[in-house]
Design a protein around this motif. Structure first.
Motif, PDB file in Angstrom:
ATOM      1  N   THR A  60       0.854  -1.179   0.000  1.00  0.00           N
ATOM      2  CA  THR A  60       0.000   0.000   0.000  1.00  0.00           C
ATOM      3  C   THR A  60       0.891   1.230   0.000  1.00  0.00           C
ATOM      4  N   MET A  61       0.596   2.148  -0.924  1.00  0.00           N
ATOM      5  CA  MET A  61       1.401   3.353  -1.082  1.00  0.00           C
ATOM      6  C   MET A  61       0.481   4.572  -1.027  1.00  0.00           C
ATOM      7  N   THR A  62       0.973   5.649  -0.445  1.00  0.00           N
ATOM      8  CA  THR A  62       0.247   6.917  -0.455  1.00  0.00           C
ATOM      9  C   THR A  62       0.852   7.786  -1.545  1.00  0.00           C
ATOM     10  N   ILE A  63      -0.015   8.278  -2.416  1.00  0.00           N
ATOM     11  CA  ILE A  63       0.397   9.142  -3.516  1.00  0.00           C
ATOM     12  C   ILE A  63      -0.176  10.527  -3.237  1.00  0.00           C
ATOM     13  N   CYS A  64       0.642  11.572  -3.332  1.00  0.00           N
ATOM     14  CA  CYS A  64       0.117  12.922  -3.111  1.00  0.00           C
ATOM     15  C   CYS A  64       0.815  13.918  -4.023  1.00  0.00           C
ATOM     16  N   THR A  65       0.277  15.127  -4.014  1.00  0.00           N
ATOM     17  CA  THR A  65       0.833  16.209  -4.827  1.00  0.00           C
ATOM     18  C   THR A  65       1.606  17.168  -3.926  1.00  0.00           C
ATOM     19  N   PRO A  66       2.514  17.956  -4.498  1.00  0.00           N
ATOM     20  CA  PRO A  66       3.237  18.944  -3.689  1.00  0.00           C
ATOM     21  C   PRO A  66       2.296  19.939  -3.009  1.00  0.00           C
ATOM     22  N   LEU A  67       1.246  20.368  -3.720  1.00  0.00           N
ATOM     23  CA  LEU A  67       0.312  21.326  -3.130  1.00  0.00           C
ATOM     24  C   LEU A  67      -0.411  20.756  -1.913  1.00  0.00           C
TER      25      LEU A  67
END
Length: 122
Positions: free
Chosen positions: A36-43
């Protein structure tokens, strides 16, 4: 390591702003691993700090960072994390559970060993 499938725990279409958000995914590899991985944006980080009234991001397991939460961006980022037999994907995944491998005692021992190598000439 290769990706067999990516299961989105939240569908991207339900995320109001793909430039400012995060999503968890479950990656199945051809070797039969599930990570399981968390993907996010810089903002997302800026919004998170604003929401908490902080000038820093609190310590936590690392995230995979993409410009926008699109299926293509996420797939490409995860493929990059699969390089070198998935070293970084495995490390990011396992770091989310501090007692499996990275207990404080284990970390202290690893740091002492690393210090012997890094600072051998000091």
């Amino acid at each position: 390591m290769e990706i067999k499938s990516i299961i989105y725990l939240t569908q991207l279409e339900k995320i109001p702003d793909i430039s400012n958000g995060k999503v968890n995914v479950r990656v199945e590899t051809t070797e039969g691993m599930y990570l399981t991985m968390t993907i996010c944006t810089p903002l997302f980080y800026f919004s998170y700090m604003e929401k908490l009234g902080l000038n820093f991001v609190p310590a936590s397991a690392p995230d995979v960072i993409v410009r926008e939460l699109t299926y293509d961006n996420i797939h490409k980022a995860l493929e990059a994390f699969c390089e070198n037999d998935g070293y970084w994907m495995k490390l990011f995944f396992i770091s989310g559970n501090s007692e499996i491998v990275f207990s404080k005692q284990s970390l202290d021992e690893m740091i002492k060993e690393a210090n012997k190598w890094y600072y051998k000439d000091c």
